[in-house]
Design a protein around this motif. Structure first.
Motif, PDB file in Angstrom:
ATOM      1  N   ARG A  64      -1.093   7.261 -11.384  1.00  0.00           N
ATOM      2  CA  ARG A  64       0.411   6.645 -10.802  1.00  0.00           C
ATOM      3  C   ARG A  64       0.341   4.923 -11.102  1.00  0.00           C
ATOM      4  O   ARG A  64       1.427   4.543 -11.356  1.00  0.00           O
ATOM      5  N   TYR A 114       5.271  14.328  14.971  1.00  0.00           N
ATOM      6  CA  TYR A 114       5.885  13.220  13.893  1.00  0.00           C
ATOM      7  C   TYR A 114       6.889  12.200  14.636  1.00  0.00           C
ATOM      8  O   TYR A 114       6.789  11.138  14.027  1.00  0.00           O
ATOM      9  N   ARG A 132      -3.602   6.024  -4.380  1.00  0.00           N
ATOM     10  CA  ARG A 132      -4.480   7.043  -4.458  1.00  0.00           C
ATOM     11  C   ARG A 132      -4.917   7.437  -6.105  1.00  0.00           C
ATOM     12  O   ARG A 132      -5.925   7.115  -6.486  1.00  0.00           O
ATOM     13  N   PRO A 171      13.284   5.103   8.110  1.00  0.00           N
ATOM     14  CA  PRO A 171      14.244   5.758   7.148  1.00  0.00           C
ATOM     15  C   PRO A 171      14.871   7.117   7.573  1.00  0.00           C
ATOM     16  O   PRO A 171      13.929   7.693   8.429  1.00  0.00           O
ATOM     17  N   GLY A 172      16.093   7.574   7.304  1.00  0.00           N
ATOM     18  CA  GLY A 172      16.286   8.945   7.457  1.00  0.00           C
ATOM     19  C   GLY A 172      15.850   9.554   5.909  1.00  0.00           C
ATOM     20  O   GLY A 172      15.197   8.699   5.359  1.00  0.00           O
ATOM     21  N   THR A 173      16.208  10.772   5.686  1.00  0.00           N
ATOM     22  CA  THR A 173      15.883  11.306   4.645  1.00  0.00           C
ATOM     23  C   THR A 173      16.362  10.482   3.193  1.00  0.00           C
ATOM     24  O   THR A 173      17.340  10.111   2.856  1.00  0.00           O
ATOM     25  N   ILE A 201      -5.375   4.632   1.934  1.00  0.00           N
ATOM     26  CA  ILE A 201      -5.006   4.209   3.508  1.00  0.00           C
ATOM     27  C   ILE A 201      -5.775   5.006   4.741  1.00  0.00           C
ATOM     28  O   ILE A 201      -6.026   4.230   5.693  1.00  0.00           O
ATOM     29  N   SER A 256      13.353  10.213  -2.481  1.00  0.00           N
ATOM     30  CA  SER A 256      12.264   9.533  -3.208  1.00  0.00           C
ATOM     31  C   SER A 256      11.468  10.639  -3.912  1.00  0.00           C
ATOM     32  O   SER A 256      11.588  11.867  -3.701  1.00  0.00           O
ATOM     33  N   ILE A 306       0.984  -1.102   0.141  1.00  0.00           N
ATOM     34  CA  ILE A 306      -0.128  -0.080   0.169  1.00  0.00           C
ATOM     35  C   ILE A 306       0.803   1.171   0.034  1.00  0.00           C
ATOM     36  O   ILE A 306       1.682   1.353   0.978  1.00  0.00           O
ATOM     37  N   GLY A 307       1.054   2.043  -1.038  1.00  0.00           N
ATOM     38  CA  GLY A 307       1.849   3.088  -1.242  1.00  0.00           C
ATOM     39  C   GLY A 307       2.938   2.310  -2.118  1.00  0.00           C
ATOM     40  O   GLY A 307       4.076   2.879  -2.090  1.00  0.00           O
ATOM     41  N   GLY A 313      10.038   6.102  10.687  1.00  0.00           N
ATOM     42  CA  GLY A 313      10.936   7.310  10.330  1.00  0.00           C
ATOM     43  C   GLY A 313      11.920   7.758  11.492  1.00  0.00           C
ATOM     44  O   GLY A 313      11.752   7.509  12.423  1.00  0.00           O
ATOM     45  N   LYS A 349      -0.928   8.332   9.032  1.00  0.00           N
ATOM     46  CA  LYS A 349       0.298   7.556   8.989  1.00  0.00           C
ATOM     47  C   LYS A 349       0.355   6.298  10.233  1.00  0.00           C
ATOM     48  O   LYS A 349       0.698   5.269   9.665  1.00  0.00           O
ATOM     49  N   TYR A 384       1.038  13.687   4.775  1.00  0.00           N
ATOM     50  CA  TYR A 384       0.643  14.523   5.837  1.00  0.00           C
ATOM     51  C   TYR A 384       1.381  15.656   5.927  1.00  0.00           C
ATOM     52  O   TYR A 384       2.219  15.768   5.020  1.00  0.00           O
ATOM     53  N   GLY A 416       8.403   5.719  -5.467  1.00  0.00           N
ATOM     54  CA  GLY A 416       9.407   5.856  -4.098  1.00  0.00           C
ATOM     55  C   GLY A 416       9.665   4.545  -3.638  1.00  0.00           C
ATOM     56  O   GLY A 416       9.980   3.512  -4.405  1.00  0.00           O
ATOM     57  N   ILE A 417       9.995   4.335  -2.276  1.00  0.00           N
ATOM     58  CA  ILE A 417      10.213   3.269  -1.634  1.00  0.00           C
ATOM     59  C   ILE A 417       9.688   2.121  -2.096  1.00  0.00           C
ATOM     60  O   ILE A 417       9.847   0.777  -2.151  1.00  0.00           O
ATOM     61  N   GLY A 418       8.120   2.229  -2.025  1.00  0.00           N
ATOM     62  CA  GLY A 418       7.213   1.055  -2.136  1.00  0.00           C
ATOM     63  C   GLY A 418       7.551   0.573  -3.439  1.00  0.00           C
ATOM     64  O   GLY A 418       7.435  -0.736  -3.894  1.00  0.00           O
TER      65      GLY A 418
HETATM   66  N1  LIG Z   1      11.428  10.175   1.698  1.00  0.00           N
HETATM   67  C1  LIG Z   1      11.756  10.061   3.012  1.00  0.00           C
HETATM   68  O1  LIG Z   1      12.592  11.056   3.171  1.00  0.00           O
HETATM   69  C2  LIG Z   1      11.467   9.584   4.201  1.00  0.00           C
HETATM   70  C3  LIG Z   1      12.014   9.674   5.436  1.00  0.00           C
HETATM   71  C4  LIG Z   1      11.512   8.965   6.579  1.00  0.00           C
HETATM   72  C5  LIG Z   1      10.274   8.390   6.397  1.00  0.00           C
HETATM   73  N2  LIG Z   1       9.563   8.470   5.118  1.00  0.00           N
HETATM   74  C6  LIG Z   1       8.362   7.601   5.274  1.00  0.00           C
HETATM   75  O2  LIG Z   1       8.163   7.063   3.890  1.00  0.00           O
HETATM   76  C7  LIG Z   1       6.689   6.758   3.402  1.00  0.00           C
HETATM   77  C8  LIG Z   1       6.849   7.547   1.862  1.00  0.00           C
HETATM   78  O3  LIG Z   1       7.494   6.827   0.952  1.00  0.00           O
HETATM   79  P1  LIG Z   1       8.218   7.638  -0.059  1.00  0.00           P
HETATM   80  O4  LIG Z   1       9.346   8.400   0.486  1.00  0.00           O
HETATM   81  O5  LIG Z   1       8.853   6.432  -1.095  1.00  0.00           O
HETATM   82  O6  LIG Z   1       7.120   8.520  -0.603  1.00  0.00           O
HETATM   83  P2  LIG Z   1       6.539   8.586  -2.126  1.00  0.00           P
HETATM   84  O7  LIG Z   1       7.571   8.410  -3.249  1.00  0.00           O
HETATM   85  O8  LIG Z   1       5.708   9.989  -1.987  1.00  0.00           O
HETATM   86  O9  LIG Z   1       5.480   7.543  -2.305  1.00  0.00           O
HETATM   87  C9  LIG Z   1       4.234   7.436  -1.389  1.00  0.00           C
HETATM   88  C10 LIG Z   1       3.388   6.340  -1.939  1.00  0.00           C
HETATM   89  O10 LIG Z   1       2.345   6.231  -1.093  1.00  0.00           O
HETATM   90  C11 LIG Z   1       1.064   6.627  -2.045  1.00  0.00           C
HETATM   91  N3  LIG Z   1       0.135   7.536  -0.717  1.00  0.00           N
HETATM   92  C12 LIG Z   1       0.372   8.488  -0.376  1.00  0.00           C
HETATM   93  N4  LIG Z   1      -0.773   8.706   0.390  1.00  0.00           N
HETATM   94  C13 LIG Z   1      -1.674   7.653   0.254  1.00  0.00           C
HETATM   95  C14 LIG Z   1      -2.928   7.227   0.895  1.00  0.00           C
HETATM   96  N5  LIG Z   1      -3.455   8.082   1.413  1.00  0.00           N
HETATM   97  N6  LIG Z   1      -3.514   6.101   0.608  1.00  0.00           N
HETATM   98  C15 LIG Z   1      -2.994   5.320  -0.490  1.00  0.00           C
HETATM   99  N7  LIG Z   1      -1.881   5.590  -1.043  1.00  0.00           N
HETATM  100  C16 LIG Z   1      -1.006   6.838  -0.605  1.00  0.00           C
HETATM  101  C17 LIG Z   1       1.670   7.378  -3.122  1.00  0.00           C
HETATM  102  O11 LIG Z   1       0.820   7.328  -4.233  1.00  0.00           O
HETATM  103  P3  LIG Z   1      -0.595   8.464  -4.243  1.00  0.00           P
HETATM  104  O12 LIG Z   1       0.052   9.792  -3.869  1.00  0.00           O
HETATM  105  O13 LIG Z   1      -0.976   7.969  -5.526  1.00  0.00           O
HETATM  106  O14 LIG Z   1      -1.548   7.666  -3.217  1.00  0.00           O
HETATM  107  C18 LIG Z   1       3.024   6.700  -3.476  1.00  0.00           C
HETATM  108  O15 LIG Z   1       2.474   5.516  -4.072  1.00  0.00           O
HETATM  109  C19 LIG Z   1       6.179   7.929   4.428  1.00  0.00           C
HETATM  110  O16 LIG Z   1       5.511   6.963   5.374  1.00  0.00           O
HETATM  111  C20 LIG Z   1       7.057   8.824   5.090  1.00  0.00           C
HETATM  112  O17 LIG Z   1       7.123   8.976   6.426  1.00  0.00           O
HETATM  113  C21 LIG Z   1      10.195   8.816   4.113  1.00  0.00           C
END
Ligand SMILES: NC(=O)c1ccc[n+]([C@@H]2O[C@H](COP(=O)([O-])OP(=O)(O)OC[C@H]3O[C@@H](n4cnc5c(N)ncnc54)[C@H](OP(=O)(O)O)[C@@H]3O)[C@@H](O)[C@H]2O)c1
Length: 236
Positions: free
Chosen positions: A40, A143, A36, A171-173, A59, A176, A10-11, A131, A105, A85, A15-17
């Motif tokens: 994408r 957060y 969503r 993860p850290g920063t 989610i 993605s 889910i997600g 995170g 989250k 968020y 990015g990471i997913g």
């Molecule tokens: N990147 C960082 O620096 C970092 C650091 C620490 C923690 N994290 C954590 O990593 C996660 C984000 O991953 P990412 O960095 O790979 O971000 P990302 O590339 O923005 O990917 C987020 C994914 O989640 C989906 N998504 C977002 N909101 C959603 C919702 N309400 N319901 C269903 N799907 C949803 C997005 O698709 P849609 O927008 O189409 O829904 C996308 O597939 C978060 O939990 C974040 O707190 C990231």
């Protein structure tokens, strides 16, 4: 590898997913992606090929999660990086922002796992997403608390859901789409700051985070753990 293994992400559409989905498909597993945006989702499925399927899901919406999991086959794994968020300060931020963050989250992942539970195989593995602010906050205390709560949730679920394993990726920063979609004027100063805060001196890649998530999915002796893929940020 074994072509009977199916993982839900889910997600998983960016990015990471998405990076994890790519790893799983490349080794012969099947993935079911949720996100969503139909655009994408469509792009991700096209890029991954016939071993990937998916549906739109939010989610933060329990009925949407119920619909998403209603027809899925038995699952070997679940990963839940979906979250959108805002964060803010305790004194100056509005209370709704902090509450919304938890809904997006923490409760989002809680509800996703709850909806998926009856589809998880006894040997299944769940990876929650927190995170590194959980143990080293920089402002935004809600957060930090939300991420700590997710790491605690993984420990509690590991006990209750055994033999299903539950772990948390912290993860850290990470470079993605979450950051790439932000303006240069926001992203570049944040990356520069991060380079000074961590040890490896750069943000992680989505591929590095996917590698950590894959380890948690695969390693059959790890449960209730949090893996910090953070370039040494949390102990600096
Ligand atoms: N990147 C960082 O620096 C970092 C650091 C620490 C923690 N994290 C954590 O990593 C996660 C984000 O991953 P990412 O960095 O790979 O971000 P990302 O590339 O923005 O990917 C987020 C994914 O989640 C989906 N998504 C977002 N909101 C959603 C919702 N309400 N319901 C269903 N799907 C949803 C997005 O698709 P849609 O927008 O189409 O829904 C996308 O597939 C978060 O939990 C974040 O707190 C990231």
């Amino acid at each position: 590898m074994n072509d009977n293994r199916t993982y839900a992400i889910i997600g998983g559409t960016s990015g990471i997913g998405f990076a994890l989905a790519r790893n799983l498909v490349d080794r012969g597993d099947r993935v079911i992606l949720g996100g969503r945006s139909p655009e994408r989702l469509g792009q991700a499925l096209t890029a991954l090929g016939p071993n990937a399927s998916g549906a739109t899901v939010d989610i933060t919406d329990r009925s949407s999660l119920q619909r998403f999991f209603a027809e899925v086959p038995a699952l070997t794994g679940l990963f839940t990086p979906a979250a959108s968020y805002a964060t803010g300060s305790f004194a100056d931020g509005d209370l709704e922002t902090s509450e919304g963050l938890f809904k997006a989250k923490f409760w989002g992942q809680y509800w996703a796992l709850h909806a998926a539970l009856r589809h998880l195989l006894p040997e299944a593995s769940v990876v929650l997403m927190s995170g590194a602010a959980s143990v080293r906050p920089i402002g935004a205390p809600a957060y930090a608390a939300c991420n700590s709560a997710l790491e605690g949730l993984a420990r509690g679920l590991a006990v209750e859901l055994n033999p299903i394993r539950v772990n948390c990726l912290s993860p850290g920063t990470t470079d993605s789409e979450l950051w790439r979609n932000r303006p240069d004027s926001v992203r570049e100063p944040a990356y520069d700051y991060w380079k000074k805060l961590c040890i490896v001196g750069r943000p992680a890649t989505s591929e590095e985070q996917a590698h950590a998530a894959l380890f948690l999915l695969d390693n059959t002796n790890v449960t209730g753990s949090t893996l910090f893929c953070d370039g040494g940020y949390t102990f600096r």
